[in-house]
Design a protein around this motif. Sequence first.
Motif, mmCIF file in Angstrom:
data_model
loop_
_atom_site.group_PDB
_atom_site.id
_atom_site.type_symbol
_atom_site.label_atom_id
_atom_site.label_comp_id
_atom_site.label_asym_id
_atom_site.label_seq_id
_atom_site.Cartn_x
_atom_site.Cartn_y
_atom_site.Cartn_z
ATOM 1 N N GLY A 265 0.818 -1.211 0.000
ATOM 2 C CA GLY A 265 0.000 0.000 0.000
ATOM 3 C C GLY A 265 0.849 1.257 0.000
ATOM 4 N N LEU A 266 1.904 1.257 0.825
ATOM 5 C CA LEU A 266 2.808 2.404 0.838
ATOM 6 C C LEU A 266 3.469 2.597 -0.533
ATOM 7 C CD1 LEU A 266 4.644 2.030 4.289
ATOM 8 C CD2 LEU A 266 2.813 3.626 3.685
ATOM 9 N N PHE A 267 3.873 1.498 -1.136
ATOM 10 C CA PHE A 267 4.498 1.577 -2.462
ATOM 11 C C PHE A 267 3.514 2.110 -3.500
ATOM 12 C CE2 PHE A 267 5.310 -0.771 -6.501
ATOM 13 C CZ PHE A 267 6.408 -0.036 -6.909
ATOM 14 N N LEU A 268 2.272 1.665 -3.419
ATOM 15 C CA LEU A 268 1.255 2.113 -4.367
ATOM 16 C C LEU A 268 1.010 3.621 -4.228
ATOM 17 C CD1 LEU A 268 -0.512 0.867 -6.566
ATOM 18 C CD2 LEU A 268 -2.322 0.595 -4.876
ATOM 19 N N VAL A 269 0.975 4.108 -2.988
ATOM 20 C CA VAL A 269 0.817 5.553 -2.754
ATOM 21 C C VAL A 269 1.987 6.318 -3.374
ATOM 22 C CG1 VAL A 269 0.801 7.347 -0.974
ATOM 23 C CG2 VAL A 269 -0.570 5.277 -0.686
ATOM 24 N N PHE A 270 3.193 5.760 -3.207
ATOM 25 C CA PHE A 270 4.361 6.419 -3.790
ATOM 26 C C PHE A 270 4.275 6.452 -5.309
ATOM 27 C CE2 PHE A 270 8.483 5.657 -5.861
ATOM 28 C CZ PHE A 270 9.112 6.857 -5.581
ATOM 29 N N ILE A 271 3.857 5.364 -5.944
ATOM 30 C CA ILE A 271 3.757 5.306 -7.401
ATOM 31 C C ILE A 271 2.744 6.330 -7.905
ATOM 32 C CG2 ILE A 271 2.917 3.878 -9.318
ATOM 33 C CD1 ILE A 271 5.758 3.257 -8.585
ATOM 34 N N VAL A 272 1.596 6.424 -7.218
ATOM 35 C CA VAL A 272 0.570 7.392 -7.636
ATOM 36 C C VAL A 272 1.113 8.825 -7.508
ATOM 37 C CG1 VAL A 272 -1.693 8.333 -7.083
ATOM 38 C CG2 VAL A 272 -1.349 5.852 -7.100
ATOM 39 N N TRP A 273 1.767 9.093 -6.373
ATOM 40 C CA TRP A 273 2.317 10.441 -6.165
ATOM 41 C C TRP A 273 3.381 10.769 -7.218
ATOM 42 C CZ3 TRP A 273 7.462 11.578 -4.932
ATOM 43 C CH2 TRP A 273 7.723 12.920 -4.654
ATOM 44 N N PHE A 274 4.269 9.801 -7.438
ATOM 45 C CA PHE A 274 5.331 10.024 -8.408
ATOM 46 C C PHE A 274 4.761 10.147 -9.818
ATOM 47 C CE2 PHE A 274 9.189 8.132 -10.719
ATOM 48 C CZ PHE A 274 9.825 9.364 -10.795
ATOM 49 N N GLY A 275 3.762 9.311 -10.140
ATOM 50 C CA GLY A 275 3.164 9.370 -11.470
ATOM 51 C C GLY A 275 2.440 10.678 -11.729
ATOM 52 N N ILE A 276 1.721 11.175 -10.705
ATOM 53 C CA ILE A 276 1.004 12.445 -10.867
ATOM 54 C C ILE A 276 1.999 13.585 -11.122
ATOM 55 C CG2 ILE A 276 -0.375 14.173 -9.635
ATOM 56 C CD1 ILE A 276 -1.890 11.884 -8.347
ATOM 57 N N SER A 277 3.117 13.537 -10.415
ATOM 58 C CA SER A 277 4.135 14.576 -10.637
ATOM 59 C C SER A 277 4.670 14.505 -12.057
ATOM 60 C CB SER A 277 5.270 14.416 -9.629
ATOM 61 O OG SER A 277 5.980 13.206 -9.845
ATOM 62 N N LEU A 278 4.799 13.293 -12.628
ATOM 63 C CA LEU A 278 5.262 13.162 -14.011
ATOM 64 C C LEU A 278 4.211 13.659 -14.989
ATOM 65 C CD1 LEU A 278 6.997 9.640 -13.916
ATOM 66 C CD2 LEU A 278 8.104 11.888 -13.906
ATOM 67 N N VAL A 279 2.919 13.414 -14.673
ATOM 68 C CA VAL A 279 1.844 13.901 -15.539
ATOM 69 C C VAL A 279 1.805 15.430 -15.528
ATOM 70 C CG1 VAL A 279 -0.661 13.976 -15.860
ATOM 71 C CG2 VAL A 279 0.466 11.811 -15.336
ATOM 72 N N ARG A 280 1.938 16.003 -14.347
ATOM 73 C CA ARG A 280 1.871 17.474 -14.232
ATOM 74 C C ARG A 280 3.044 18.135 -14.937
ATOM 75 N NH1 ARG A 280 0.643 19.083 -8.102
ATOM 76 N NH2 ARG A 280 0.586 21.153 -9.118
ATOM 77 N N SER A 281 4.173 17.431 -14.970
ATOM 78 C CA SER A 281 5.330 18.011 -15.667
ATOM 79 C C SER A 281 5.285 17.735 -17.156
ATOM 80 C CB SER A 281 6.627 17.447 -15.070
ATOM 81 O OG SER A 281 6.710 16.042 -15.283
ATOM 82 N N GLY A 282 4.286 16.937 -17.610
ATOM 83 C CA GLY A 282 4.133 16.670 -19.028
ATOM 84 C C GLY A 282 5.014 15.566 -19.554
ATOM 85 N N ARG A 283 5.660 14.808 -18.690
ATOM 86 C CA ARG A 283 6.543 13.729 -19.149
ATOM 87 C C ARG A 283 5.768 12.494 -19.613
ATOM 88 N NH1 ARG A 283 11.190 13.771 -14.375
ATOM 89 N NH2 ARG A 283 11.693 16.023 -14.518
ATOM 90 N N ILE A 284 4.589 12.256 -19.001
ATOM 91 C CA ILE A 284 3.735 11.141 -19.410
ATOM 92 C C ILE A 284 2.305 11.633 -19.474
ATOM 93 C CG2 ILE A 284 5.257 9.395 -18.385
ATOM 94 C CD1 ILE A 284 3.262 9.157 -16.088
ATOM 95 N N GLY A 285 1.467 10.858 -20.179
ATOM 96 C CA GLY A 285 0.068 11.204 -20.266
ATOM 97 C C GLY A 285 -0.745 10.515 -19.181
ATOM 98 N N VAL A 286 -2.026 10.919 -19.095
ATOM 99 C CA VAL A 286 -2.912 10.315 -18.099
ATOM 100 C C VAL A 286 -3.105 8.835 -18.380
ATOM 101 C CG1 VAL A 286 -5.234 10.349 -17.101
ATOM 102 C CG2 VAL A 286 -4.081 12.497 -17.660
#
Length: 586
Positions: A265-286
């Motif tokens: 669960g902790l790892f999943l929270v980290f992945i979501v947080w890290f992924g959202i930061s990548l989406v906001r920076s435009g590196r990946i799409g939704v």
Amino acid sequence: MSLREIPFADPGVPDTRSGLRFILWLEHQQIRGQLAAIGWGLLFFGSIAAAPVAVGIAVQAVIDRSWPRLLLAGGLLLAMGVVKAISDAFFHKAVVTNWIRTAARIQQLLARKAADLGSMLTRRIAAGEVVAVNSGDVERIGWFVEIIGRFSAALLTCLAVVIGLLFYEPQLGLAVALAVPVLALSIVPLLKPAERRADAQRAKNGRATELAADTVAGLRVLRGIGGEELFLARYRSASQEVRSASVRTARMWSLIAALQIFLFGLFLVFIVWFGISLVRSGRIGVGELVTTYGFVTFLLLPLQVFEETASAFIFSKVSAKRAARVLAIQRTDDTMGQGVAQAPRGDLFDPVSGLLVQEGSFTAVVCGDPDAGGKLADRLGGHSPDALPEDASVLVGGVSLDNLPLASAREAVLVQDKDPVLLSGSVHELFDVPASGDVSIADALRASQCADILDVLAQTLPEGVEDPMEAVLTERGRSLSGGQRQRVALARSLYVDPPVLVLDEPTSAVDAHTEARVADGLGALRAGKTTVVFTSSPLVLDRADQVVFVPDGRVAAVGTHHELVHSDRRYRSVVTREDEALEETA
């Protein structure tokens, strides 16, 4: 890999050097079934793992308002659902087939071992332990063999997902590649304590099973002496110990499962947080984030399979060690030369006690202690304890019984203990045993004075059936009295007509009048054949060619009953119980 092959024509020769080697041997026997399970498992796990790709395409298609890609995503999801449904059915069939075949193989091996060892098995290991191995342990070992197919498929799929993520989205993929081994190995420090608890639980469960088996076997005696409550209290205490041990084991596995879910669960929270930061920076799409999230959540499934595999290994390792211990039991002749193929004839000699029985004689042995007599009778049948040296084997015609093949040893000497087993079935089926053919069933029944028993059994026959040999005996002959069971068992032994017949207290539950006639019939039918009777009954002793007195494990006197009664005070005390009578009078 079909279940139609059960029972196996030959279950094989297991590797019983250790529990782990036994498990590996079982795995090797199921290699084709495991390959089939892995193949279907890859399709099953793969269809689930690939679903996030279609979901990600669908989400991105909605954002981009691309209907063709949305339809493509729907088609992919439908195809994956069909593959998952079909592969799930065949995957489940393959792993369950592996479990059933493994369990059946172990039970056949145990049955073959029991048939090879006979009564020697329960002299080397407790009956309750054998029951526990044949029930709970078989299930646990089969569980581990079954789960290996699932584990292999889950591991390969997990590796494929991690490698795919590294190419699909390197930054998130690298985080997943680093985290998955940590999550999978996080439970390793807890496995050793879990194994100790599982071992303790298995030991307590075996003890409770052994106590239950002993209680059921001696229920009639317990009722006679009013000991039901005592043994019930003992079993209640043993069962509570099993419950406590099971709870302690369950707590440990609950902790392992909770730890794994918490860390994931902790790892999943980290992945979501890290992924959202990548989406906001435009590196990946939704859509890419949704696909990555789907891949990560899928990894929980193989991680749960890894945990179950660890649990199965812990329990099966303990069970396999005990199963291997039972299957490793051997007669001495199984590991020694097979130089003698035929059953020897001649004098019977026990070097430990010094007992010598001349060929063709009717010899009575008096020990004083019934347990000591039973052990000596067992030894005469070739059931030598492991603690005895190799040169202590009983000799027949100068040939060591321990050097004989099992079939030859059984042909040479037949031992009937004081509590013979009568299997359920008709009286005629009771005599469906290998025999010399020189003694008829009627002669054997007549010599053992079974006429009155047949008359009683004839009254239980259904209408239209007149042959008392068709009367049905209940399990272990419980429909008969103790004396009747002894006489029927004696008739079976007389019918077998072995070269050497050893009888341990064959008339202890028979009345004096019947006992005298049984002794006469036994002597007449076994004339010229070696017969050894362990008894302290004067009625039997008086009809023996010679009597051997073995009070302390060694021969102390040899002669006729009349001679020993007048010349040996200890012998007279045992057979006439005069000392006991004097004590009661005093």
